[in-house]
Enzyme design. Structure first.
Site, PDB file in Angstrom:
ATOM      1  N   PHE A 202     -11.631   6.168  31.908  1.00 55.19           N
ATOM      2  CA  PHE A 202     -12.657   6.921  32.637  1.00 55.19           C
ATOM      3  C   PHE A 202     -12.052   7.622  33.839  1.00 55.19           C
ATOM      4  CE2 PHE A 202     -16.732   5.392  30.833  1.00 55.19           C
ATOM      5  CZ  PHE A 202     -16.212   4.450  29.955  1.00 55.19           C
ATOM      6  N   ALA A 203     -12.439   8.888  34.026  1.00 55.23           N
ATOM      7  CA  ALA A 203     -12.032   9.622  35.224  1.00 55.23           C
ATOM      8  C   ALA A 203     -13.274  10.318  35.769  1.00 55.23           C
ATOM      9  CB  ALA A 203     -10.949  10.626  34.894  1.00 55.23           C
ATOM     10  N   TYR A 207     -11.572  10.489  40.618  1.00 50.90           N
ATOM     11  CA  TYR A 207     -10.532   9.878  39.787  1.00 50.90           C
ATOM     12  C   TYR A 207      -9.927  10.858  38.781  1.00 50.90           C
ATOM     13  CZ  TYR A 207     -11.212   5.174  41.691  1.00 50.90           C
ATOM     14  OH  TYR A 207     -11.256   4.079  42.522  1.00 50.90           O
ATOM     15  N   ASP A 292      -7.753   1.242  33.026  1.00 49.02           N
ATOM     16  CA  ASP A 292      -8.026   2.026  34.234  1.00 49.02           C
ATOM     17  C   ASP A 292      -7.258   3.340  34.151  1.00 49.02           C
ATOM     18  OD1 ASP A 292      -9.642   0.155  35.381  1.00 49.02           O
ATOM     19  OD2 ASP A 292      -8.457  -0.052  37.219  1.00 49.02           O
ATOM     20  N   ASP A 294      -6.288   4.900  37.032  1.00 50.55           N
ATOM     21  CA  ASP A 294      -5.418   5.009  38.214  1.00 50.55           C
ATOM     22  C   ASP A 294      -4.150   4.175  38.029  1.00 50.55           C
ATOM     23  OD1 ASP A 294      -6.928   2.662  38.298  1.00 50.55           O
ATOM     24  OD2 ASP A 294      -6.741   2.503  40.480  1.00 50.55           O
ATOM     25  N   GLU A 384     -15.281  -7.343  36.082  1.00 51.48           N
ATOM     26  CA  GLU A 384     -14.125  -8.223  35.913  1.00 51.48           C
ATOM     27  C   GLU A 384     -14.544  -9.698  35.917  1.00 51.48           C
ATOM     28  OE1 GLU A 384      -9.867  -7.326  37.261  1.00 51.48           O
ATOM     29  OE2 GLU A 384     -10.693  -8.501  38.910  1.00 51.48           O
ATOM     30  N   ASP A 407       0.483  -4.755  40.137  1.00 50.89           N
ATOM     31  CA  ASP A 407      -0.099  -4.028  41.259  1.00 50.89           C
ATOM     32  C   ASP A 407       1.008  -3.510  42.165  1.00 50.89           C
ATOM     33  OD1 ASP A 407      -1.562  -3.302  43.710  1.00 50.89           O
ATOM     34  OD2 ASP A 407      -3.243  -4.106  42.541  1.00 50.89           O
TER      35      ASP A 407
HETATM   36  N1  UDP Z   1     -13.642   4.901  38.170  1.00 49.20           N
HETATM   37  C1  UDP Z   1     -13.857   6.280  38.201  1.00 49.20           C
HETATM   38  N2  UDP Z   1     -14.410   6.855  39.297  1.00 49.20           N
HETATM   39  C2  UDP Z   1     -14.764   6.133  40.404  1.00 49.20           C
HETATM   40  C3  UDP Z   1     -14.533   4.747  40.379  1.00 49.20           C
HETATM   41  C4  UDP Z   1     -13.962   4.149  39.257  1.00 49.20           C
HETATM   42  O1  UDP Z   1     -13.543   6.970  37.230  1.00 49.20           O
HETATM   43  O2  UDP Z   1     -15.254   6.734  41.373  1.00 49.20           O
HETATM   44  C5  UDP Z   1     -13.077   4.290  36.953  1.00 49.20           C
HETATM   45  C6  UDP Z   1     -11.590   4.605  36.809  1.00 49.20           C
HETATM   46  O3  UDP Z   1     -11.253   4.636  35.460  1.00 49.20           O
HETATM   47  C7  UDP Z   1     -10.954   3.417  37.493  1.00 49.20           C
HETATM   48  C8  UDP Z   1     -11.869   2.281  37.038  1.00 49.20           C
HETATM   49  O4  UDP Z   1     -13.168   2.868  37.041  1.00 49.20           O
HETATM   50  O5  UDP Z   1      -9.608   3.251  37.088  1.00 49.20           O
HETATM   51  C9  UDP Z   1     -11.853   1.037  37.931  1.00 49.20           C
HETATM   52  O6  UDP Z   1     -12.006   1.375  39.288  1.00 49.20           O
HETATM   53  P1  UDP Z   1     -10.790   1.172  40.318  1.00 49.20           P
HETATM   54  O7  UDP Z   1      -9.525   1.602  39.701  1.00 49.20           O
HETATM   55  O8  UDP Z   1     -11.171   1.845  41.614  1.00 49.20           O
HETATM   56  O9  UDP Z   1     -10.800  -0.407  40.509  1.00 49.20           O
HETATM   57  P2  UDP Z   1      -9.529  -1.267  40.994  1.00 49.20           P
HETATM   58  O10 UDP Z   1      -8.448  -1.113  39.980  1.00 49.20           O
HETATM   59  O11 UDP Z   1      -9.127  -0.730  42.332  1.00 49.20           O
HETATM   60  O12 UDP Z   1     -10.093  -2.656  41.046  1.00 49.20           O
HETATM   61 MN    MN Z   2      -7.741   0.635  39.036  1.00 51.01          MN
END
Ligand code: UDP
Ligand code: MN
Length: 433
Positions: A202-203, A207, A292, A294, A384, A407
């Protein structure tokens, strides 16, 4: 439909009709009903048990019916035309049997998943069918094809590949660590299966900036040389950079709405994935992984990740005792894990498995999210927490070590020999606003 049973029943019924018509029209002894019934039973049984049903199912009844007819004429003084009827009918049986398979069951359907139209209406497919993957592998042609010869160091039971890490969970799920497997062997075995793997990512909102880094690195390092469909959900399809992917990789962009809270974007992934499996992916891929966006990949992530239900051990929690882990412990939440329980802490950033197992997982987790919402509670780490609860009671069949989701902020200890995938550093406040 349960193919095996119906497949026996159809030829038996048809053979009964053949026999009956035979006796009516041509004055044949009644015993002639019994022979085709028995033979057809055998045909049905062997066809389903032993052989590739589709092809052989047309041929065997034709040949057998020919023999029946021939014997009939020899033994019982029957007109020769009687050879023709069972042959024609058996052809029809085989043909109907085949159509039946295609129409009603995904279980046996073979590789051209992609050619199955995506817009197909939702049918009542058995998503609980755990034999989906196994039966796809049962192709005699493949089983008897010449296996590739390879030379590699011999394994020895008294020489473990690594002694510094846990290689197997207490429920005998292997844990993937660098230095414990031979990628060439895995690739050669996997290639025979012709699987298609889907990746859901998802983006949404800001993102979209991570798409290029994710896809660029995944194109190179994720299941390199194998078929992968990337399914990218975004509220900004126009912002997806055009990228040239390897021939065996495909990108599907799927528009999705955004939510104001980042927690909702993240949690609703479970719902969107579960729905999409039901309407599309069940026809399109064999295995499905949620990742994810990111993140970036720096080393190969290969077919060692393929299994029925796969979880990744979090890089933040992999040495912590269970009671200091991040599990949701409040009993009011559906994600609650009672104190004294817990295996590993799994990251929601990377999990997957067979399509049917991922369907069960995402459906169950989102049900928990929905019930929590109704009760005015949100689990500690959102979806999670629900994932961790699910995987505690539905043990993964394979575990990915923290190499598979390292991480970026953490110093790398010695046991982490490679960093295959890392989160991209981000300014949380800025990117989620
Ligand atoms: N995500 C997104 N837009 C947002 C927040 C989250 O697309 O504004 C999606 C994206 O794929 C992201 C995933 O949800 O990788 C999980 O969120 P995030 O990476 O912020 O969580 P973390 O890894 O920091 O716990
Ligand atoms: Mn993430």
């Amino acid at each position: 439909m349960d193919i095996k049973k119906v497949h026996i029943v159809i030829p038996i019924v048809m053979a009964g009709i053949i026999g009956y018509l035979g006796t009516k029209i041509m004055d044949i002894k009644k015993v002639h009903i019994v022979i085709p019934i028995v033979m057809a039973g055998i045909i049905g049984y062997f066809g389903t048990e032993i052989m590739d049903i589709k092809k052989v199912h047309i041929l065997i009844p034709i040949v057998m019916a020919g023999i029946i007819g021939y014997l009939g004429t020899k033994i019982m003084d029957i007109k020769e035309v009687h050879i023709l009827i069972p042959i024609v009918m058996a052809g029809i049986i085989g043909y109907l049997g085949q159509v039946d398979l295609d129409e009603t069951s995904l279980v046996i359907s073979r590789i051209p998943h992609i050619s199955r139209p995506s817009s197909q209406p939702v049918r009542q497919v058995d998503l609980d069918e755990t034999s989906l993957v196994i039966s796809r592998q049962t192709d005699l042609n493949e089983a008897f094809s010449v296996l590739p010869r390879m030379s590699y160091p011999q394994p020895f039971v008294d020489k473990p590949q690594r002694t510094d890490v846990l290689l197997m969970s207490p429920w005998l799920a292997p844990i993937m660590w660098e230095g414990t497997f031979n990628r060439d062997i895995l690739n050669a075995q996997y290639r025979q299966k012709k699987f298609v793997v889907g990746v859901a990512t998802f983006a949404v909102k800001k993102y979209v900036r991570f798409i290029e880094g994710f896809l660029g690195s995944a194109n190179k390092f994720f299941l390199s040389g194998h078929r992968v469909n990337f399914y990218l959900f975004t509220d900004h399809p126009e912002k997806v950079p055009s990228m040239k992917l390897a021939p065996e990789k495909s990108l599907f962009i799927i528009p999705v709405q955004n939510y104001s809270r980042w927690q909702d974007i993240s949690m609703n992934r479970m719902d969107i994935i579960s729905n999409r499996i039901r309407t599309h992916w069940h026809y399109e891929v064999d295995y499905l992984y949620s990742m994810d966006i990111d993140v970036q990949m720096f080393e190969h992530i290969g077919v060692e990740i393929i299994d029925t239900l796969v979880g990744t051990i979090s890089s933040w929690q992999y040495t912590k005792p269970r009671d200091s882990n991040s599990y949701e412990r409040r009993p009011e939440s559906r994600a609650a894990i009672p104190s004294g329980e817990g295996d590993f802490y799994y990251a929601a950033s990377f999990y997957g498995g067979s399509v049917s197992e991922v369907y069960k997982l995402t459906t169950a987790c989102f049900k928990g999210v929905t019930e929590d919402r109704a009760n005015g509670i949100e689990a500690k780490w959102h979806e999670e927490s629900h994932l961790n609860k699910y995987l505690l009671y539905h043990k993964p069949t394979r575990l990915l070590s923290p190499e598979y989701y390292w991480d970026e902020e953490l110093p790398r200890p010695q046991i982490i020999r490679v960093k295959r995938l890392s989160s991209v550093r981000k300014d949380l406040e800025e990117v989620r606003s």
